[in-house]
Design a protein around this motif. Structure first.
Motif, mmCIF file in Angstrom:
data_model
loop_
_atom_site.group_PDB
_atom_site.id
_atom_site.type_symbol
_atom_site.label_atom_id
_atom_site.label_comp_id
_atom_site.label_asym_id
_atom_site.label_seq_id
_atom_site.Cartn_x
_atom_site.Cartn_y
_atom_site.Cartn_z
ATOM 1 N N ARG A 1 43.414 17.392 34.648
ATOM 2 C CA ARG A 1 44.230 16.262 34.196
ATOM 3 C C ARG A 1 45.252 16.703 33.150
ATOM 4 N NH1 ARG A 1 41.111 12.563 30.970
ATOM 5 N NH2 ARG A 1 42.534 12.831 29.259
ATOM 6 N N LEU A 2 44.848 17.555 32.212
ATOM 7 C CA LEU A 2 45.774 18.021 31.186
ATOM 8 C C LEU A 2 46.886 18.882 31.782
ATOM 9 C CD1 LEU A 2 43.319 18.884 28.280
ATOM 10 C CD2 LEU A 2 44.975 17.015 28.358
ATOM 11 N N ARG A 3 46.540 19.725 32.721
ATOM 12 C CA ARG A 3 47.554 20.561 33.371
ATOM 13 C C ARG A 3 48.541 19.716 34.161
ATOM 14 N NH1 ARG A 3 43.780 25.661 34.987
ATOM 15 N NH2 ARG A 3 44.012 26.727 32.982
ATOM 16 N N ALA A 4 48.089 18.648 34.753
ATOM 17 C CA ALA A 4 48.985 17.750 35.488
ATOM 18 C C ALA A 4 49.946 17.045 34.532
ATOM 19 C CB ALA A 4 48.163 16.717 36.273
ATOM 20 N N VAL B 1 34.338 19.410 32.362
ATOM 21 C CA VAL B 1 35.475 20.068 31.736
ATOM 22 C C VAL B 1 36.556 20.410 32.764
ATOM 23 C CG1 VAL B 1 34.584 22.423 31.835
ATOM 24 C CG2 VAL B 1 36.126 21.768 29.997
ATOM 25 N N ALA B 2 36.164 20.756 33.978
ATOM 26 C CA ALA B 2 37.155 21.087 35.010
ATOM 27 C C ALA B 2 38.063 19.898 35.297
ATOM 28 C CB ALA B 2 36.453 21.545 36.285
ATOM 29 N N ASP B 3 37.504 18.697 35.309
ATOM 30 C CA ASP B 3 38.318 17.492 35.536
ATOM 31 C C ASP B 3 39.309 17.269 34.398
ATOM 32 O OD1 ASP B 3 36.738 17.183 37.777
ATOM 33 O OD2 ASP B 3 35.693 15.383 37.042
#
Length: 92
Positions: free
Chosen positions: A83-86, A77-79
């Motif tokens: 990715r979504l925040r980027a 989930v951290a990955d």
């Protein structure tokens, strides 16, 4: 769940269609229709049918997710969050 008490022959349905529809709509219980003593169809109200279809769709999504987990098609989930925040930096 069995509906043995909600079994009617097709002749009953033909003779009492409006009453049968009112009954299944009010009680929201399926009615098994028989022909020549053999169960041939199940009659249920539209709301119950819609709920059943939604439940089946959710179960299918769950099964697909379980298959993905079993096949190793998962990411931490951290990955995913990184990715979504980027992709959407203003959504923080």
């Amino acid at each position: 769940m069995r509906y043995a008490s909600q079994v009617k022959p097709i002749s009953y349905l033909k003779a009492n269609a409006a009453e049968v529809l009112a009954h299944i709509t009010e009680l929201r219980e399926p009615l098994v229709i028989t022909q020549n003593g053999e169960a041939k169809a199940v009659l249920l109200d539209v709301a119950s049918f819609d709920e059943t279809q939604e439940t089946l769709a959710l179960l299918k999504i769950l099964a697909l997710g379980t298959q993905d987990v079993a096949a190793g098609k998962v990411k931490p989930v951290a990955d995913v969050v990184t990715r979504l925040r980027a992709k959407h930096p203003s959504a923080r």
